[in-house]
Design a protein around this motif. Structure first.
Motif, short mmCIF file in Angstrom:
data_model
loop_
_atom_site.label_atom_id
_atom_site.label_comp_id
_atom_site.label_asym_id
_atom_site.label_seq_id
_atom_site.Cartn_x
_atom_site.Cartn_y
_atom_site.Cartn_z
N LEU A 20 0.85 -1.19 0.00
CA LEU A 20 0.00 0.00 0.00
C LEU A 20 0.88 1.24 0.00
N GLN A 21 0.33 2.35 -0.35
CA GLN A 21 1.08 3.60 -0.31
C GLN A 21 1.21 4.04 1.15
N PRO A 22 2.45 4.31 1.59
CA PRO A 22 2.63 4.68 3.00
C PRO A 22 1.99 6.03 3.33
N GLN A 23 1.50 6.11 4.54
CA GLN A 23 0.96 7.35 5.07
C GLN A 23 2.12 8.09 5.74
N LEU A 29 11.26 4.50 16.95
CA LEU A 29 11.06 3.75 18.19
C LEU A 29 12.30 3.88 19.08
N ASN A 30 12.08 3.72 20.39
CA ASN A 30 13.24 3.68 21.29
C ASN A 30 13.88 2.29 21.18
N ALA A 31 15.01 2.10 21.85
CA ALA A 31 15.77 0.84 21.73
C ALA A 31 14.95 -0.38 22.18
N GLU A 32 14.18 -0.23 23.26
CA GLU A 32 13.39 -1.36 23.77
C GLU A 32 12.26 -1.71 22.80
N GLN A 33 11.61 -0.71 22.25
CA GLN A 33 10.56 -0.95 21.27
C GLN A 33 11.14 -1.61 20.00
N ALA A 34 12.28 -1.12 19.56
CA ALA A 34 12.93 -1.69 18.38
C ALA A 34 13.32 -3.15 18.63
N ALA A 35 13.81 -3.45 19.84
CA ALA A 35 14.17 -4.83 20.18
C ALA A 35 12.92 -5.73 20.18
N TYR A 36 11.81 -5.19 20.67
CA TYR A 36 10.55 -5.94 20.63
C TYR A 36 10.16 -6.25 19.19
N LEU A 37 10.20 -5.25 18.32
CA LEU A 37 9.83 -5.48 16.91
C LEU A 37 10.81 -6.41 16.22
N ALA A 38 12.09 -6.39 16.60
CA ALA A 38 13.05 -7.33 16.02
C ALA A 38 12.67 -8.76 16.38
N ALA A 39 12.24 -8.99 17.61
CA ALA A 39 11.78 -10.32 18.01
C ALA A 39 10.53 -10.71 17.23
N ILE A 40 9.64 -9.75 17.02
CA ILE A 40 8.43 -10.00 16.22
C ILE A 40 8.81 -10.40 14.81
N GLU A 41 9.75 -9.65 14.20
CA GLU A 41 10.17 -9.95 12.83
C GLU A 41 10.77 -11.35 12.71
N ILE A 72 4.09 1.43 18.51
CA ILE A 72 4.46 0.16 17.89
C ILE A 72 3.52 -0.16 16.74
N MET A 73 2.20 -0.02 16.96
CA MET A 73 1.27 -0.34 15.88
C MET A 73 1.39 0.65 14.72
N TRP A 74 1.73 1.89 15.01
CA TRP A 74 1.96 2.86 13.94
C TRP A 74 3.15 2.39 13.09
N GLN A 75 4.22 1.97 13.77
CA GLN A 75 5.40 1.47 13.07
C GLN A 75 5.06 0.20 12.26
N VAL A 76 4.29 -0.69 12.85
CA VAL A 76 3.90 -1.92 12.16
C VAL A 76 3.08 -1.59 10.91
N GLY A 77 2.12 -0.70 11.05
CA GLY A 77 1.32 -0.31 9.89
C GLY A 77 2.17 0.32 8.80
N HIS A 78 3.10 1.16 9.19
CA HIS A 78 3.98 1.80 8.22
C HIS A 78 4.84 0.75 7.49
N ARG A 79 5.39 -0.17 8.24
CA ARG A 79 6.22 -1.22 7.63
C ARG A 79 5.40 -2.13 6.72
N ARG A 80 4.17 -2.41 7.12
CA ARG A 80 3.30 -3.23 6.26
C ARG A 80 3.03 -2.50 4.95
N THR A 81 2.73 -1.20 5.01
CA THR A 81 2.43 -0.47 3.77
C THR A 81 3.66 -0.36 2.89
N GLU A 82 4.84 -0.33 3.50
CA GLU A 82 6.08 -0.30 2.71
C GLU A 82 6.44 -1.67 2.16
N GLY A 83 5.82 -2.71 2.70
CA GLY A 83 6.15 -4.06 2.26
C GLY A 83 7.37 -4.63 2.96
N THR A 84 7.79 -4.04 4.09
CA THR A 84 8.98 -4.50 4.81
C THR A 84 8.65 -5.34 6.04
#
Length: 176
Positions: A20-23, A29-41, A72-84
């Motif tokens: 999708l086209q990114p908004q 994200l801070n370091a802890e949030q980024a580490a959480y998303l890395a585990a999610i990925e 976190i959900m904003w970042q997730v949505g952005h990454r989904r729209t980018e296809g990453t």
């Protein structure tokens, strides 16, 4: 007829494969949030769950929403729209945040005379983060909340509002 349905199905399948086209870009994200998303990925549910627990330990509900869940959900949505970010990772983070927030929702007491808000999404709208977050925020603000989850058919929404004597119906619809 049949050809039109095949054409729509092909178009819908093509739309699913294309990012999708990114908004507007989310804040970093801070370091802890980024580490959480890395585990999610990595789809490491156990590590992600431990990181989310550490990240939210001792936080109040509003702080949890504003400082953790929404960014976190904003970042997730952005990454989904980018296809990453893949759909499986999106579902994992959504499931973990949904469990956390619904657990918090159950722990909040509402005054007996509080206005009742009914939260749901209509049929065809599976994305429920907005109504989950809104439910927690509303209950924290002193409202009585009836959370019914996503994808409720219109007839059931009408019935639920009448049956529960809800003062306000809160619907979430994701565009795009």
């Amino acid at each position: 007829g049949r050809a039109a349905r095949r054409g729509r199905a092909r178009r819908d399948a093509d739309r699913e494969r294309q990012p999708l086209q990114p908004q507007q870009a989310p804040p970093p994200l801070n370091a802890e949030q980024a580490a959480y998303l890395a585990a999610i990925e990595r789809l490491d549910a156990r590590d992600a769950s431990a990181k989310l627990k550490a990240l939210t330990n001792g936080m109040g509900n509003v702080q949890l929403l504003v400082q953790v869940a929404i960014p976190i959900m904003w970042q997730v949505g952005h990454r989904r729209t980018e296809g990453t970010l893949g759909i499986a990772a999106e579902h994992l983070v959504s499931a973990q945040l949904r469990r956390l927030l619904l657990g918090r929702l159950d722990e909040i007491e509402s005054p007996p005379d509080a206005p009742k808000l009914l939260f749901t999404t209509p049929a065809g709208q599976p994305h429920e983060f907005g109504i989950v977050a809104g439910s927690v925020a509303a209950k924290e603000a002193g409202f009585d909340v009836l959370y019914l989850g996503p994808e409720l058919p219109a007839e059931e929404i009408i019935w639920a509002v009448a049956q529960s004597n809800a003062d306000v119906l809160v619907l979430s619809v994701v565009r795009g």
